[in-house]
Design a protein around this motif. Structure first.
Motif, PDB file in Angstrom:
ATOM      1  N   PRO A   2       0.843  -1.176  -0.009  1.00 32.79           N
ATOM      2  CA  PRO A   2      -0.059  -0.027  -0.071  1.00 32.79           C
ATOM      3  C   PRO A   2       0.791   1.341  -0.035  1.00 32.79           C
ATOM      4  N   GLU A   3       0.303   2.562  -0.442  1.00 33.33           N
ATOM      5  CA  GLU A   3       1.077   3.613  -0.621  1.00 33.33           C
ATOM      6  C   GLU A   3       1.104   4.595   0.334  1.00 33.33           C
ATOM      7  N   PRO A   4       1.776   4.589   1.468  1.00 31.65           N
ATOM      8  CA  PRO A   4       1.508   5.290   2.685  1.00 31.65           C
ATOM      9  C   PRO A   4       1.732   6.890   1.859  1.00 31.65           C
ATOM     10  N   THR A   5       0.655   7.695   2.164  1.00 28.91           N
ATOM     11  CA  THR A   5       0.778   9.052   1.914  1.00 28.91           C
ATOM     12  C   THR A   5       0.620   9.933   2.958  1.00 28.91           C
ATOM     13  N   THR A   6       0.204   9.742   4.027  1.00 31.20           N
ATOM     14  CA  THR A   6      -0.123  10.306   5.046  1.00 31.20           C
ATOM     15  C   THR A   6       0.627   9.785   6.039  1.00 31.20           C
ATOM     16  N   ALA A   7       0.931  10.851   7.262  1.00 34.03           N
ATOM     17  CA  ALA A   7       1.711  10.552   8.209  1.00 34.03           C
ATOM     18  C   ALA A   7       0.817   9.504   9.174  1.00 34.03           C
ATOM     19  N   THR A   8       1.498   8.480   9.382  1.00 36.53           N
ATOM     20  CA  THR A   8       0.821   7.423  10.488  1.00 36.53           C
ATOM     21  C   THR A   8       1.052   7.872  11.842  1.00 36.53           C
ATOM     22  N   THR A   9       1.476   8.831  12.309  1.00 34.75           N
ATOM     23  CA  THR A   9       1.810   9.493  13.680  1.00 34.75           C
ATOM     24  C   THR A   9       0.795  10.563  13.856  1.00 34.75           C
ATOM     25  N   ALA A  10       0.688  10.848  15.203  1.00 32.06           N
ATOM     26  CA  ALA A  10      -0.010  12.129  15.430  1.00 32.06           C
ATOM     27  C   ALA A  10       0.515  13.368  14.816  1.00 32.06           C
ATOM     28  N   PRO A  11      -0.017  14.487  14.689  1.00 28.44           N
ATOM     29  CA  PRO A  11       0.598  15.521  14.163  1.00 28.44           C
ATOM     30  C   PRO A  11       1.550  16.194  15.132  1.00 28.44           C
ATOM     31  N   CYS A  12       2.797  16.653  14.626  1.00 33.31           N
ATOM     32  CA  CYS A  12       3.642  17.005  15.671  1.00 33.31           C
ATOM     33  C   CYS A  12       3.183  18.334  15.929  1.00 33.31           C
ATOM     34  N   HIS A  13       3.898  18.592  17.237  1.00 36.60           N
ATOM     35  CA  HIS A  13       3.500  20.119  17.808  1.00 36.60           C
ATOM     36  C   HIS A  13       4.495  20.928  17.573  1.00 36.60           C
ATOM     37  N   VAL A  45      10.182  20.127  10.572  1.00 37.54           N
ATOM     38  CA  VAL A  45       9.718  20.587   9.080  1.00 37.54           C
ATOM     39  C   VAL A  45       8.394  20.801   9.086  1.00 37.54           C
ATOM     40  N   LEU A  46       8.016  21.925   8.232  1.00 40.77           N
ATOM     41  CA  LEU A  46       6.849  22.518   8.070  1.00 40.77           C
ATOM     42  C   LEU A  46       6.510  22.022   6.466  1.00 40.77           C
ATOM     43  N   GLU A  47       5.530  21.442   6.437  1.00 41.20           N
ATOM     44  CA  GLU A  47       5.189  20.927   4.992  1.00 41.20           C
ATOM     45  C   GLU A  47       3.805  21.056   4.613  1.00 41.20           C
ATOM     46  N   ALA A  48       3.314  21.991   3.527  1.00 40.79           N
ATOM     47  CA  ALA A  48       2.081  22.065   2.904  1.00 40.79           C
ATOM     48  C   ALA A  48       1.213  20.928   2.764  1.00 40.79           C
ATOM     49  N   GLY A  49       1.667  19.910   2.381  1.00 42.70           N
ATOM     50  CA  GLY A  49       0.865  18.816   1.742  1.00 42.70           C
ATOM     51  C   GLY A  49       0.483  17.984   2.729  1.00 42.70           C
ATOM     52  N   THR A  50      -0.146  16.834   2.439  1.00 42.59           N
ATOM     53  CA  THR A  50      -0.585  16.083   3.656  1.00 42.59           C
ATOM     54  C   THR A  50       0.153  14.743   3.771  1.00 42.59           C
ATOM     55  N   GLY A  51       1.257  14.873   2.862  1.00 38.64           N
ATOM     56  CA  GLY A  51       2.453  13.764   3.090  1.00 38.64           C
ATOM     57  C   GLY A  51       3.826  14.034   2.785  1.00 38.64           C
ATOM     58  N   VAL A  52       4.938  13.225   2.771  1.00 39.83           N
ATOM     59  CA  VAL A  52       6.089  13.662   2.619  1.00 39.83           C
ATOM     60  C   VAL A  52       6.582  13.174   1.125  1.00 39.83           C
ATOM     61  N   LEU A 110      11.614  10.312  10.860  1.00 48.79           N
ATOM     62  CA  LEU A 110      11.475  11.618  10.769  1.00 48.79           C
ATOM     63  C   LEU A 110      10.356  12.176  11.159  1.00 48.79           C
ATOM     64  N   ARG A 111       9.497  11.374  10.883  1.00 46.96           N
ATOM     65  CA  ARG A 111       7.751  11.755  11.065  1.00 46.96           C
ATOM     66  C   ARG A 111       7.591  12.680  12.284  1.00 46.96           C
ATOM     67  N   ARG A 112       8.209  12.378  13.294  1.00 44.30           N
ATOM     68  CA  ARG A 112       7.878  12.791  14.724  1.00 44.30           C
ATOM     69  C   ARG A 112       8.171  14.489  14.707  1.00 44.30           C
ATOM     70  N   ASP A 113       8.962  14.784  13.734  1.00 50.38           N
ATOM     71  CA  ASP A 113       9.431  16.192  13.784  1.00 50.38           C
ATOM     72  C   ASP A 113       8.948  16.994  12.355  1.00 50.38           C
ATOM     73  N   ILE A 114       8.005  16.204  11.707  1.00 49.56           N
ATOM     74  CA  ILE A 114       7.359  16.680  10.411  1.00 49.56           C
ATOM     75  C   ILE A 114       6.131  17.122  10.628  1.00 49.56           C
ATOM     76  N   ARG A 115       5.737  18.372  10.603  1.00 48.22           N
ATOM     77  CA  ARG A 115       4.253  18.982  10.653  1.00 48.22           C
ATOM     78  C   ARG A 115       3.500  19.128   9.305  1.00 48.22           C
ATOM     79  N   LEU A 116       2.599  18.312   8.818  1.00 46.26           N
ATOM     80  CA  LEU A 116       2.114  18.338   7.575  1.00 46.26           C
ATOM     81  C   LEU A 116       0.809  19.128   7.419  1.00 46.26           C
ATOM     82  N   GLU A 117       0.342  19.654   6.123  1.00 47.31           N
ATOM     83  CA  GLU A 117      -0.692  20.486   6.085  1.00 47.31           C
ATOM     84  C   GLU A 117      -0.369  21.570   6.942  1.00 47.31           C
TER      85      GLU A 117
END
Ligand SMILES: Cc1cc2nc3c(=O)[nH]c(=O)nc-3n(C[C@H](O)[C@H](O)[C@H](O)COP(=O)(O)OP(=O)(O)OC[C@H]3O[C@@H](n4cnc5c(N)ncnc54)[C@H](O)[C@@H]3O)c2cc1C
Length: 551
Positions: A2-13, A45-52, A110-117
């Protein structure tokens, strides 16, 4: 898989104070985060998209794939990663590259320090505190010592402002903003606007199921067959056993790609020998066609021989002579606009359900309820696909309201075109870094090589500053002026400025015509950056307390 396109963790603070804000979670932003963590810095990391994944997250159009071989278009910083990851094709498709980006995000935690959207809207320098105030569209304000713009060279999709755009009743898409749920164009009448590299990849795939595809072409492009195919175990193993040596060699080349570079002039060969050389490259496939000779981007006479070969290939593939002539580029040297690699692009015009409309002399007048009008004729569609590219290199950066010393805005500073030192920084904007910024090889290279080089250089630079208790890095005006002059001088020794390309900003009305990337070559550029570092970061002020020069 499956193609993971969104963070699987809670949004980082998003903390209110941090060592570094990185903008963008493409390959550049992710690796930067990894390196800054290695320095013990706090970073987000601040990212406009919903995934990396950046480019590979946004560009999901049919046929999207890289045209740099995947064995080379991949990170080299982790020997385990490069040994354990397997690519399924010579040139990976978008879904596979996106899976790779997600794998990297997971593998290195990396995800714990990436804030999506989360889109960064402004960054303002506070000279007293020597920090950046970074603001997002979610209302966060972060105070950061360093701000790293990993915003991408090709991430601001350009939508032309045709009159009546809102009136079209059918479906509207842009290749660079393709819906994540996919689009079913089967049985539909589709208009494709543009014939750049995205269009060249998309058109043959769309034509397989669409009722009809009408392609609107302003400028034809040179394209070489990619000859994509499954990765063979032998080829993969060959690379993997020699990865370190090959990566090291690629870093010293002109564009970061091992291309079997032929170090002689096209004019040294007889016409027959040249034909054999070009034919062999055509059969091998891919953009390394430009490595057939060493002077294809500097000598018009040499370039003409390669250009004419490709035009003749187009003439031999496309059955309708008038269409073939329209598709054969004639008014700019080959390679001076981004050369494309395709799968059945020219062949697609032999299909009954594909037609080409030349809009060079009769530009699109307007969109209508049913389609569009050009040359006084209305074409009707169920869907229109804009393959109109990007406001490249500067567009994404300048969307952010960036203000440096004394409130100076980057938009104002770059009004006549971007000015940087090494494509890494711009004077008057301390502690603000760009990954693959204008003035560096960037889009003229294998971007993974250039991204790693910039991130590594920057991490070393910040490590240098850290070890000397410095809190400010800024290029001098003189260093910037000298570098801009050098970038221009080198560009004008080549044929590049003769094409109205997006390298020159020519695809965006009103954008200054400046050759933005550095054409001096990836190897030479790397050496220059290393020399600058070895000389104590020559051309940069690296300071501790206000006014005190340290290091
Ligand atoms: C269709 C296509 C094919 C390509 N093929 C190749 C190839 O074959 N070989 C090659 O070397 N290169 C290729 N490229 C270039 C490609 O862009 C780079 O290889 C690479 O992916 C760039 O990575 P990046 O992290 O620098 O930028 P990007 O991948 O563009 O990522 C930048 C990220 O920053 C985010 N961002 C931007 N502004 C903001 C903001 N204000 N706030 C928050 N987030 C923001 C964006 O959402 C994006 O996710 C291709 C590009 C395209 C479009």
């Amino acid at each position: 898989m499956p193609e993971p396109t969104t963070a699987t963790t809670a949004p980082c603070h998003v903390p209110s104070e941090i060592d570094a804000v990185i903008v963008g979670a493409g390959f550049a932003g992710m690796y930067m985060l990894h390196r800054l963590r290695g320095l013990g810095m706090s970073a987000i990391v601040l990212e406009a998209g919903t995934g990396v994944g950046g480019t590979w997250y946004w560009n999901r159009y049919p046929g999207a794939r890289c045209d740099t071989e995947s064995m080379q278009y991949s990170y080299s910083f982790s020997p385990e990663l490069q040994q354990q990851w397997s690519w399924s094709e010579r040139y990976a498709g978008q879904p596979e590259i996106l899976r790779y980006a997600n794998h990297v995000a997971d593998r290195f935690g990396l995800r714990r320090d990436i804030r999506l959207e989360t889109r960064v809207t402004a960054a303002v320098w506070d000279d007293g505190k020597r920090r950046w105030q970074v603001t997002t569209d979610r209302g966060d304000t972060v105070s950061a010592r360093y701000c790293v713009m990993a915003t991408g060279c090709l991430s601001n999709a350009r939508m032309p402002d045709f009159p009546g755009r809102e009136s079209f009743r059918g479906e509207v898409y842009h290749t660079g903003h393709w819906p994540h749920e996919g689009v079913d164009l089967a049985g539909k009448r589709v208009g494709v606007i543009g014939t750049g590299s995205s269009a060249i990849q998309a058109i043959p795939v769309i034509a397989e199921t669409a009722a009809h595809v009408t392609v609107f072409q302003r400028t034809p492009n040179y394209s070489i067959p990619a000859r994509n195919g499954p990765m063979t175990p032998d080829y993969e193993q060959d690379w993997k056993t020699q990865y370190d040596a090959r990566r090291a060699m690629a870093r010293q080349t002109r564009n970061g790609i091992l291309a079997n570079f032929n170090d002689k002039s096209a004019l040294e060969d007889s016409p027959e020998a040249r034909q054999r050389q070009y034919e062999a490259r055509w059969v091998t496939g891919g953009t390394t066609f430009m490595a057939s000779y060493n002077d294809l981007i500097t000598s018009k006479a040499s370039n003409d021989t390669a250009a004419e070969f490709v035009r003749n290939q187009i003439r031999s593939i496309v059955k309708d002579a008038k269409t073939a002539e329209l598709l054969a580029p004639k008014d700019y040297p080959i390679g001076t606009k981004r050369i494309c690699a395709d799968t059945n692009y020219f062949e697609v015009y032999n299909r009954d359900n594909v037609s080409l409309v030349d809009i060079r002399n009769a530009p699109i007048e307007r969109l209508t309820e049913k389609g569009l009008v050009t040359g006084g004729k209305e074409y009707e569609f169920d869907a229109v696909v804009f393959a109109t590219g990007f406001d490249a290199m500067t567009g994404t950066l300048l969307k952010i309201d960036i203000r440096g010393r004394d409130g100076q805005s980057l938009r104002t500073k770059w009004e006549a075109g971007p000015r940087t030192y090494l494509g890494l920084m711009t004077a008057g904007f301390p502690n603000l870094f760009m990954i693959t910024g204008p003035g560096s090889p960037s889009v003229l290279s294998n971007m993974l090589v250039s991204i790693e080089q910039h991130v590594d250089w920057l991490a070393d630079c910040l490590g240098h500053a850290q070890s000397r208790q410095c809190n400010l890095v800024e290029p001098t005006q003189q260093a910037e002026d000298d570098w801009v002059a050098h970038v221009n001088e080198v560009a004008h020794k080549t044929l590049y400025p003769s094409a109205a390309s997006w390298y020159m900003g020519a695809n965006v009305p009103g954008k200054p015509r400046v050759f933005m990337p550095y054409i001096g070559g990836v190897g030479r550029y790397r050496q220059h950056c290393d020399d600058v570092a070895a000389k104590g970061y020559e051309g940069f002020r690296v300071e501790g307390r206000v006014g005190e020069r340290v290091g």
